[in-house]
Motif scaffolding. Structure first.
Motif, short mmCIF file in Angstrom:
data_model
loop_
_atom_site.label_atom_id
_atom_site.label_comp_id
_atom_site.label_asym_id
_atom_site.label_seq_id
_atom_site.Cartn_x
_atom_site.Cartn_y
_atom_site.Cartn_z
N MET A 1 0.85 -1.17 0.00
CA MET A 1 0.00 0.00 0.00
C MET A 1 0.90 1.23 0.00
SD MET A 1 -3.03 0.96 2.61
CE MET A 1 -4.17 -0.26 2.07
N GLU A 2 0.62 2.16 -0.89
CA GLU A 2 1.51 3.30 -1.06
C GLU A 2 1.28 4.42 -0.05
OE1 GLU A 2 1.57 4.68 -5.07
OE2 GLU A 2 1.49 2.65 -5.85
N LEU A 3 0.01 4.70 0.32
CA LEU A 3 -0.30 5.81 1.22
C LEU A 3 -1.12 5.31 2.41
CD1 LEU A 3 -1.37 8.30 -1.59
CD2 LEU A 3 0.86 8.19 -0.50
N PRO A 4 -0.52 4.60 3.34
CA PRO A 4 -1.27 4.00 4.44
C PRO A 4 -1.80 5.02 5.45
CG PRO A 4 1.05 3.62 4.74
CD PRO A 4 0.88 4.28 3.41
N TRP A 5 -1.30 6.22 5.45
CA TRP A 5 -1.74 7.23 6.41
C TRP A 5 -3.01 7.95 5.96
CZ3 TRP A 5 2.50 7.59 3.31
CH2 TRP A 5 2.47 8.57 2.32
N LEU A 6 -3.45 7.73 4.72
CA LEU A 6 -4.67 8.36 4.23
C LEU A 6 -5.89 7.51 4.57
CD1 LEU A 6 -3.68 9.60 0.66
CD2 LEU A 6 -3.93 10.95 2.73
N GLY A 7 -7.00 8.19 4.84
CA GLY A 7 -8.25 7.51 5.12
C GLY A 7 -8.33 6.97 6.54
N GLU A 8 -9.46 6.36 6.84
CA GLU A 8 -9.68 5.75 8.16
C GLU A 8 -10.43 4.44 7.98
OE1 GLU A 8 -10.96 8.19 11.49
OE2 GLU A 8 -10.71 9.97 10.24
N HIS A 9 -10.30 3.60 8.98
CA HIS A 9 -11.00 2.32 8.96
C HIS A 9 -12.42 2.50 9.47
CE1 HIS A 9 -7.68 -0.36 7.89
NE2 HIS A 9 -6.90 0.48 8.57
N CYS A 10 -13.34 1.76 8.88
CA CYS A 10 -14.74 1.77 9.31
C CYS A 10 -14.82 1.24 10.74
CB CYS A 10 -15.57 0.90 8.37
SG CYS A 10 -17.32 0.78 8.80
N SER A 11 -15.62 1.89 11.58
CA SER A 11 -15.75 1.49 12.97
C SER A 11 -16.63 0.27 13.18
CB SER A 11 -16.31 2.66 13.80
OG SER A 11 -15.41 3.74 13.79
N GLU A 12 -17.34 -0.16 12.14
CA GLU A 12 -18.18 -1.36 12.26
C GLU A 12 -17.28 -2.58 12.43
OE1 GLU A 12 -21.25 -3.96 12.49
OE2 GLU A 12 -21.42 -1.78 12.54
N ARG A 13 -17.52 -3.35 13.48
CA ARG A 13 -16.66 -4.49 13.82
C ARG A 13 -16.52 -5.50 12.69
NH1 ARG A 13 -18.74 -5.83 19.91
NH2 ARG A 13 -18.23 -3.79 20.77
N SER A 14 -17.60 -5.75 11.99
CA SER A 14 -17.57 -6.76 10.93
C SER A 14 -16.97 -6.24 9.63
CB SER A 14 -18.99 -7.27 10.66
OG SER A 14 -19.80 -6.21 10.19
N LYS A 24 -18.47 10.52 9.12
CA LYS A 24 -18.60 10.54 10.58
C LYS A 24 -20.08 10.58 10.94
CE LYS A 24 -16.86 13.01 14.59
NZ LYS A 24 -16.05 14.15 15.04
N CYS A 25 -20.49 9.67 11.81
CA CYS A 25 -21.89 9.61 12.27
C CYS A 25 -22.17 10.84 13.13
CB CYS A 25 -22.13 8.33 13.07
SG CYS A 25 -23.79 8.23 13.76
N ASP A 26 -23.24 11.57 12.80
CA ASP A 26 -23.56 12.78 13.55
C ASP A 26 -24.16 12.49 14.92
OD1 ASP A 26 -25.97 11.86 12.59
OD2 ASP A 26 -26.73 13.82 12.02
N ALA A 27 -24.51 11.24 15.20
CA ALA A 27 -25.09 10.89 16.50
C ALA A 27 -24.02 10.38 17.47
CB ALA A 27 -26.18 9.85 16.33
N CYS A 28 -23.25 9.39 17.05
CA CYS A 28 -22.27 8.79 17.96
C CYS A 28 -20.85 9.31 17.74
CB CYS A 28 -22.30 7.26 17.86
SG CYS A 28 -21.77 6.62 16.26
N GLU A 30 -18.61 8.28 15.56
CA GLU A 30 -17.66 7.31 15.03
C GLU A 30 -17.59 7.41 13.51
OE1 GLU A 30 -17.61 3.35 16.63
OE2 GLU A 30 -18.87 3.99 18.31
N VAL A 31 -16.52 6.88 12.94
CA VAL A 31 -16.27 6.95 11.50
C VAL A 31 -16.71 5.64 10.84
CG1 VAL A 31 -14.48 7.19 9.75
CG2 VAL A 31 -14.35 8.52 11.85
N PHE A 32 -17.41 5.77 9.69
CA PHE A 32 -17.92 4.60 8.99
C PHE A 32 -17.71 4.74 7.49
CE2 PHE A 32 -20.33 4.83 12.90
CZ PHE A 32 -20.20 3.54 13.38
N CYS A 33 -17.74 3.60 6.81
CA CYS A 33 -17.71 3.61 5.35
C CYS A 33 -19.12 3.90 4.84
CB CYS A 33 -17.22 2.25 4.83
SG CYS A 33 -18.33 0.87 5.20
N LYS A 34 -19.27 4.02 3.52
CA LYS A 34 -20.58 4.36 2.95
C LYS A 34 -21.63 3.28 3.21
CE LYS A 34 -19.66 2.55 -1.69
NZ LYS A 34 -20.48 1.37 -1.55
N ASP A 35 -21.19 2.05 3.44
CA ASP A 35 -22.14 0.95 3.66
C ASP A 35 -22.68 0.90 5.08
OD1 ASP A 35 -21.82 0.11 1.02
OD2 ASP A 35 -20.09 -1.14 1.54
N HIS A 36 -22.03 1.59 6.02
CA HIS A 36 -22.44 1.51 7.42
C HIS A 36 -22.72 2.87 8.05
CE1 HIS A 36 -20.17 -2.36 6.87
NE2 HIS A 36 -21.34 -2.77 7.36
#
Length: 145
Positions: A1-14, A24-28, A30-36
């Motif tokens: 992976m060329e740029l590992p410092w870019l982006g964030e991991h989805c907070s959904e455990r699965s 970023k969820c406006d309620a809790c 946490e950071v999520f991908c578009k699917d979660h």
């Protein structure tokens, strides 16, 4: 992976997908991908703070006002315990209560169909003056089948 410092991991455990455009969820918070990102998709425990839907009492079908920050289930439960106007006997009430007054007819209608000439209440089949041998003022022009 060329740029590992870019982006964030989805907070959904699965999921834990590395997303370069995280949301970023406006309620809790946490950071999520578009699917979660939706509250239901990540089972957000803080969704009730932002969710603006008005719950309806399952017994009396009355909308229950919920203040921001209150848990809807608790408010509806309190309504059922104290203020609910649910009447089990109301469920058994008949809808078709307007009986046709033409002799020999046993039909009932949901709404009252009143003859303008004689004032009698009739079913749809006998609503026209010629169909119920109306004794009112003027004679009608036509007869319905």
């Amino acid at each position: 992976m060329e740029l590992p410092w870019l982006g964030e991991h989805c907070s959904e455990r699965s999921c834990k997908q590395l997303d370069f455009l995280p949301l970023k969820c406006d309620a809790c918070g946490e950071v999520f991908c578009k699917d979660h990102i939706r509250y239901d998709d990540h089972k957000c425990s803080s969704a009730y703070k932002k969710n603006v839907q008005v719950p309806v009492c399952p017994l009396c079908n009355t909308p229950i006002p919920v203040q921001r920050g209150e848990i809807p289930d608790i408010v509806v439960g309190a309504h059922i315990d104290k203020d609910c106007k649910y009447n089990p006997a109301q469920q058994k009430q008949k809808i078709f209560t307007n009986k046709c007054t033409k002799p020999g007819c046993k039909r009932k209608e949901m709404m009252k169909v009143v003859c303008e000439q004689c004032g009698g209440s009739f079913c749809i089949k006998h609503r026209h003056p010629l169909d119920h041998d109306c004794r009112g003022g003027s004679q009608p022009i036509s007869k319905a089948g």
